[in-house]
Scaffold this motif. Structure first.
Motif, PDB file in Angstrom:
ATOM      1  N   ARG A  74       6.240  11.638  -0.999  1.00 13.31           N
ATOM      2  CA  ARG A  74       5.088  11.060  -1.679  1.00 13.31           C
ATOM      3  C   ARG A  74       5.128  11.309  -3.189  1.00 13.31           C
ATOM      4  O   ARG A  74       4.779  10.426  -3.973  1.00 13.31           O
ATOM      5  CB  ARG A  74       3.802  11.581  -1.061  1.00 13.31           C
ATOM      6  CG  ARG A  74       3.667  11.168   0.407  1.00 13.31           C
ATOM      7  CD  ARG A  74       2.466  11.781   1.087  1.00 13.31           C
ATOM      8  NE  ARG A  74       1.223  11.172   0.704  1.00 13.31           N
ATOM      9  CZ  ARG A  74       0.767   9.996   1.160  1.00 13.31           C
ATOM     10  NH1 ARG A  74       1.482   9.316   2.030  1.00 13.31           N
ATOM     11  NH2 ARG A  74      -0.378   9.521   0.759  1.00 13.31           N
ATOM     12  N   ALA A 132       5.447   4.566   1.611  1.00 13.35           N
ATOM     13  CA  ALA A 132       5.989   5.888   1.917  1.00 13.35           C
ATOM     14  C   ALA A 132       6.572   5.922   3.326  1.00 13.35           C
ATOM     15  O   ALA A 132       7.678   6.440   3.540  1.00 13.35           O
ATOM     16  CB  ALA A 132       4.903   6.956   1.753  1.00 13.35           C
ATOM     17  N   ALA A 133       5.855   5.353   4.289  1.00 13.19           N
ATOM     18  CA  ALA A 133       6.323   5.363   5.672  1.00 13.19           C
ATOM     19  C   ALA A 133       7.561   4.491   5.852  1.00 13.19           C
ATOM     20  O   ALA A 133       8.530   4.907   6.506  1.00 13.19           O
ATOM     21  CB  ALA A 133       5.202   4.894   6.604  1.00 13.19           C
ATOM     22  N   ARG A 143       0.834  -1.202   0.000  1.00  9.15           N
ATOM     23  CA  ARG A 143       0.000   0.000   0.000  1.00  9.15           C
ATOM     24  C   ARG A 143       0.866   1.248   0.000  1.00  9.15           C
ATOM     25  O   ARG A 143       1.919   1.296   0.624  1.00  9.15           O
ATOM     26  CB  ARG A 143      -0.950  -0.024   1.183  1.00  9.15           C
ATOM     27  CG  ARG A 143      -1.930  -1.172   1.032  1.00  9.15           C
ATOM     28  CD  ARG A 143      -2.949  -1.233   2.097  1.00  9.15           C
ATOM     29  NE  ARG A 143      -3.911  -2.290   1.787  1.00  9.15           N
ATOM     30  CZ  ARG A 143      -4.953  -2.587   2.531  1.00  9.15           C
ATOM     31  NH1 ARG A 143      -5.192  -1.888   3.636  1.00  9.15           N
ATOM     32  NH2 ARG A 143      -5.756  -3.551   2.175  1.00  9.15           N
ATOM     33  N   ASP A 156       0.683   4.273   1.370  1.00 12.38           N
ATOM     34  CA  ASP A 156       1.062   4.882   2.648  1.00 12.38           C
ATOM     35  C   ASP A 156       2.094   4.039   3.387  1.00 12.38           C
ATOM     36  O   ASP A 156       3.001   4.575   4.023  1.00 12.38           O
ATOM     37  CB  ASP A 156      -0.165   5.103   3.533  1.00 12.38           C
ATOM     38  CG  ASP A 156      -1.064   6.219   3.013  1.00 12.38           C
ATOM     39  OD1 ASP A 156      -0.577   7.081   2.242  1.00 12.38           O
ATOM     40  OD2 ASP A 156      -2.265   6.227   3.377  1.00 12.38           O
ATOM     41  N   ASP A 157       1.963   2.718   3.310  1.00 11.54           N
ATOM     42  CA  ASP A 157       2.929   1.834   3.966  1.00 11.54           C
ATOM     43  C   ASP A 157       4.302   1.937   3.308  1.00 11.54           C
ATOM     44  O   ASP A 157       5.326   1.962   3.987  1.00 11.54           O
ATOM     45  CB  ASP A 157       2.439   0.382   3.935  1.00 11.54           C
ATOM     46  CG  ASP A 157       1.163   0.180   4.745  1.00 11.54           C
ATOM     47  OD1 ASP A 157       0.875   0.996   5.651  1.00 11.54           O
ATOM     48  OD2 ASP A 157       0.448  -0.806   4.455  1.00 11.54           O
ATOM     49  N   ARG A 183      -8.594   3.314  -2.532  1.00 15.36           N
ATOM     50  CA  ARG A 183      -7.151   3.502  -2.595  1.00 15.36           C
ATOM     51  C   ARG A 183      -6.580   2.400  -3.483  1.00 15.36           C
ATOM     52  O   ARG A 183      -7.310   1.572  -4.005  1.00 15.36           O
ATOM     53  CB  ARG A 183      -6.529   3.432  -1.195  1.00 15.36           C
ATOM     54  CG  ARG A 183      -6.980   4.575  -0.301  1.00 15.36           C
ATOM     55  CD  ARG A 183      -6.222   4.534   1.000  1.00 15.36           C
ATOM     56  NE  ARG A 183      -6.450   5.701   1.796  1.00 15.36           N
ATOM     57  CZ  ARG A 183      -5.725   6.810   1.742  1.00 15.36           C
ATOM     58  NH1 ARG A 183      -4.731   6.923   0.905  1.00 15.36           N
ATOM     59  NH2 ARG A 183      -5.990   7.821   2.545  1.00 15.36           N
TER      60      ARG A 183
END
Length: 161
Positions: free
Chosen positions: A54, A47-48, A42, A44-45, A83
């Motif tokens: 981003r 990116a983190a 995913r 967001d995962d 998403r």
């Protein structure tokens, strides 16, 4: 064996290494592929975990999708907007050997005294997985073995001048 060919006489742009580097040669792209290979799917995962901006991640994922290495799949958690998650295609999964070769090299030459930070294991038997170089007849190619490149059917001479 045919006479050796002067590698500098051949067009570098048709080389498969050059074409692959153009697609995945950026450090962020390789790290995105690593994370996707390890099940981080995913946005967001990714990116983190990577600590990547981003907008940079968006560009790298778009390039991997365009290059046929990744597919973008929609998902929706209850009560949330749609998403996307990203999964490797068969061509993307074929890069596991490249990623493992990079990891093996880093483990050998860059790992600290504590040893490798990650060990890849075969789920079938639990043994460590390492990339190997072998010829088509099955012979293991060691660091001291000489290799030579010769033009293949897609090669072309460099333009004069």
């Amino acid at each position: 064996m045919p006479d050796p060919v002067d590698f500098a006489e051949w067009d570098s742009g048709t080389c498969s290494v050059a074409r692959t580097a153009a697609l995945i040669g950026d450090a962020w792209t390789v790290l995105v592929l690593r994370d996707l290979s390890n099940g981080v799917r995913r946005f967001d995962d990714l990116a983190a975990h990577l600590g990547i901006a981003r907008n940079v991640l968006t560009r790298r994922l778009a390039g991997l999708v365009e290059g046929g290495l990744v597919v973008k799949t929609p998902y929706r958690e209850p009560g949330r907007r749609e998403r996307h998650e990203y999964r490797l295609t068969p061509a993307g999964r074929d890069l596991r050997i490249v990623l493992n070769a990079l990891k093996d090299w880093g483990d050998e030459h860059l790992a600290g005294e504590a040893g490798p930070p990650n060990v890849t294991r075969h789920e079938g038997c639990g043994a460590e997985v390492h990339a190997e170089l072998r010829c088509a007849d099955g012979h293991w190619i060691g660091p001291g073995d000489r290799l030579r490149s010769e033009p293949g059917p897609g090669a072309r001479l460099r333009a004069a001048g």
